[in-house]
Design a protein around this motif. Structure first.
Motif, PDB file in Angstrom:
ATOM      1  N   THR A 224     -19.958  -0.504 -19.844  1.00  0.00           N
ATOM      2  CA  THR A 224     -18.570  -0.889 -20.067  1.00  0.00           C
ATOM      3  C   THR A 224     -17.650   0.025 -19.263  1.00  0.00           C
ATOM      4  N   GLN A 225     -16.687  -0.574 -18.608  1.00  0.00           N
ATOM      5  CA  GLN A 225     -15.730   0.204 -17.833  1.00  0.00           C
ATOM      6  C   GLN A 225     -14.871   1.051 -18.773  1.00  0.00           C
ATOM      7  N   ALA A 226     -14.750   2.355 -18.447  1.00  0.00           N
ATOM      8  CA  ALA A 226     -14.053   3.271 -19.342  1.00  0.00           C
ATOM      9  C   ALA A 226     -12.606   3.505 -18.961  1.00  0.00           C
ATOM     10  N   ASN A 227     -12.218   3.140 -17.746  1.00  0.00           N
ATOM     11  CA  ASN A 227     -10.812   3.314 -17.344  1.00  0.00           C
ATOM     12  C   ASN A 227     -10.424   2.198 -16.385  1.00  0.00           C
ATOM     13  N   PRO A 228      -9.146   1.947 -16.218  1.00  0.00           N
ATOM     14  CA  PRO A 228      -8.708   0.839 -15.360  1.00  0.00           C
ATOM     15  C   PRO A 228      -9.138   0.992 -13.910  1.00  0.00           C
ATOM     16  N   GLU A 229      -9.301   2.216 -13.456  1.00  0.00           N
ATOM     17  CA  GLU A 229      -9.670   2.427 -12.061  1.00  0.00           C
ATOM     18  C   GLU A 229     -11.149   2.115 -11.793  1.00  0.00           C
TER      19      GLU A 229
ATOM     20  N   THR B  29     -21.117   8.564 -22.011  1.00  0.00           N
ATOM     21  CA  THR B  29     -20.660   8.300 -20.649  1.00  0.00           C
ATOM     22  C   THR B  29     -21.863   8.049 -19.760  1.00  0.00           C
TER      23      THR B  29
ATOM     24  N   SER C 235     -13.598   4.151 -12.341  1.00  0.00           N
ATOM     25  CA  SER C 235     -14.277   5.348 -11.862  1.00  0.00           C
ATOM     26  C   SER C 235     -15.200   5.947 -12.915  1.00  0.00           C
ATOM     27  N   SER C 236     -15.143   5.420 -14.129  1.00  0.00           N
ATOM     28  CA  SER C 236     -15.986   5.940 -15.201  1.00  0.00           C
ATOM     29  C   SER C 236     -16.464   4.782 -16.066  1.00  0.00           C
ATOM     30  N   TYR C 237     -17.689   4.896 -16.548  1.00  0.00           N
ATOM     31  CA  TYR C 237     -18.282   3.847 -17.373  1.00  0.00           C
ATOM     32  C   TYR C 237     -18.926   4.464 -18.610  1.00  0.00           C
TER      33      TYR C 237
END
Length: 447
Positions: free
Chosen positions: A201-206, A231, A208-210
């Motif tokens: 799951t994508q952790a931020n709108p950019e 993470t 850059s982290s999942y």
């Protein structure tokens, strides 16, 4: 003949009803054409149906003689092989495989076809996922061989497809994690009642982290239990190994092994020694200890090691080492203590650095593997015994747990020639042409 006799005969003949020779002949001819057309149609329909019950090479599949067994070699899916859901239903499978060989890849499916072999005979089927999903890692055969779990590949509604090989149906399990960008199966419960699913799951709108999430989903109710969320970590949750009674499961997260209960309680964890990994889905030994696979870099060989659930080293099982491979993956144990492992033969053109310091998921990556074998490691034996071979570019395999426990190996006879869908299509064409010919004959008969 007298005139009176001739007149008497004519009067008698006039009283006899006339026989409609022409009309009766026309009707008889029409009946004959209709019967011929019906017979041709019936025969062609039978021809069209028969290929669905034959092997890929057109010969009748032999009946199973000893229950589920591992074929001693794999072939490649024939051109036009039947799909997993085609009739007649395949029934449980013994093995599934994938790779980059003919029949497992195409112009647009990116190595996304999985080959399936029947439990007791060489009936081959296929299932196309549409993208690369190695057998035993992302395409998982249930313990009894009846179900195949694969990602559904939907970008908007990710989940797992569970194909019933005995019923010919497909069930979709939706992702238990809202907002998941990708969902894949990670392990089957021993009784086949539940499936471990991994989500990213994508952790931020950019982007850059999942976040990685590991969940245990019951197939009957759809209820999901979250086992772990963290993470993004390389090799998250792979492999997942269940104890035989289903009371515990172990999984690898990066360089650690975690042991949990099915309700999500973490029971223990330990760091992995260098150059070791959780051995595979068969990592639990009957005595409750865990098997690790370790790489002896100097000798370039792989050996099964044994630890308790806290990571303490225990005496290793007396099994032969495996040399000349990128790694081995443990499928399970036979009652006599024999271990069946998948051995990955290296691709000669792979980078030379694969032998040292490479993550396990890279050791089994298609680009680093030429072919696979299944080996039997018997206690006290000085060398492994090959129980299954495969053509080059068959790069991954999964074997049903029931087949591993039974330990039966049968002489294989993989199909050759056109597959069932080719014969089925040819039968339909023949049926259409036969029907057209019969229709034209009838039209001519009406003129």
């Amino acid at each position: 003949m007298s005139v009176r006799l001739r007149e008497a005969l004519r009067e008698a003949a006039a009283e006899v009803p006339a026989y409609p020779v022409h009309d009766r002949a026309v009707r008889t001819a029409r009946r004959t054409r209709w019967r011929a057309a019906a017979a041709v149609t019936a025969v062609l329909a039978l021809v069209a149906a028969v290929p669905l019950t034959v092997r890929g090479d057109g010969r009748t599949a032999p009946a199973g003689s000893g229950g589920a067994a591992l074929p001693d070699r794999l072939g490649l899916p024939p051109f036009g092989a039947l799909r997993a859901t085609d009739r007649p239903a395949l029934g449980p499978a013994s093995v599934v495989f994938s790779g980059q060989a003919r029949g497992l890849t195409g112009l647009f499916d990116e190595n996304g076809t999985v080959g399936i072999v029947g439990a007791d005979a060489d009936r081959y089927r296929t299932w196309t996922v549409g993208f690369e999903v190695p057998a035993g890692e992302g395409a998982l055969l249930s313990p009894d061989g009846r179900f195949l779990a694969v990602p559904n590949g939907s970008p908007t509604s990710p989940g797992v497809n569970v194909i019933d090989l005995a019923g010919g149906t497909v069930r979709r399990l939706p992702s238990p994690r809202p907002g998941s960008a990708g969902t894949a199966p990670a392990g089957w419960a021993p009784d086949g009642s539940a499936l471990v699913i991994v989500d990213t799951t994508q952790a931020n709108p950019e982007g850059s982290s999942y976040v990685n999430t590991l969940s245990l989903v019951r197939l009957d109710t759809g209820r999901a239990v979250r086992l772990l969320e963290t993470t993004q970590v390389p090799g998250f949750g792979s492999p997942v190994a269940f104890a035989a009674d289903g009371s515990r499961l172990a999984f690898q997260v990066g360089t650690k092994v975690l042991v949990s209960s099915p309700d999500g309680r973490q029971l223990s964890s330990f760091p992995l020694p260098p150059d070791t990994a959780l051995a595979g889905k068969g990592a639990w030994l009957p005595d409750g200890s865990l098997a690790l696979v370790g790489h002896e870099v100097a000798a370039d060989r792989w050996q099964l090691r044994r630890v308790d659930t806290d990571g303490r080293e225990l005496p290793a099982p007396p099994l032969a080492a495996v040399s000349g491979v990128t790694t081995v993956r443990l499928l399970g144990w036979l009652p006599d203590g024999t271990a069946w492992v998948v051995a990955y033969r290296p691709e000669p053109s792979a980078p030379s650095w694969y032998a040292d310091g490479l993550a396990m998921d890279q050791r089994t990556a298609y680009g680093n593997v030429r072919s696979i074998r299944v080996l039997a490691l018997t206690p006290g034996a000085t060398a492994p015994v090959t129980v299954l071979t495969a053509p080059d570019q068959v790069l991954a395999v999964d074997v049903a747990d029931s087949v591993v426990r039974a330990g039966r190996v049968r002489e294989a006879d993989p199909p050759s020639g056109p597959g069932g869908r080719v014969w089925w299509g040819a039968g339909l064409v023949a049926l259409a042409l036969g029907g057209l010919a019969a229709y034209r004959r009838l039209r001519r008969g009406h003129r």
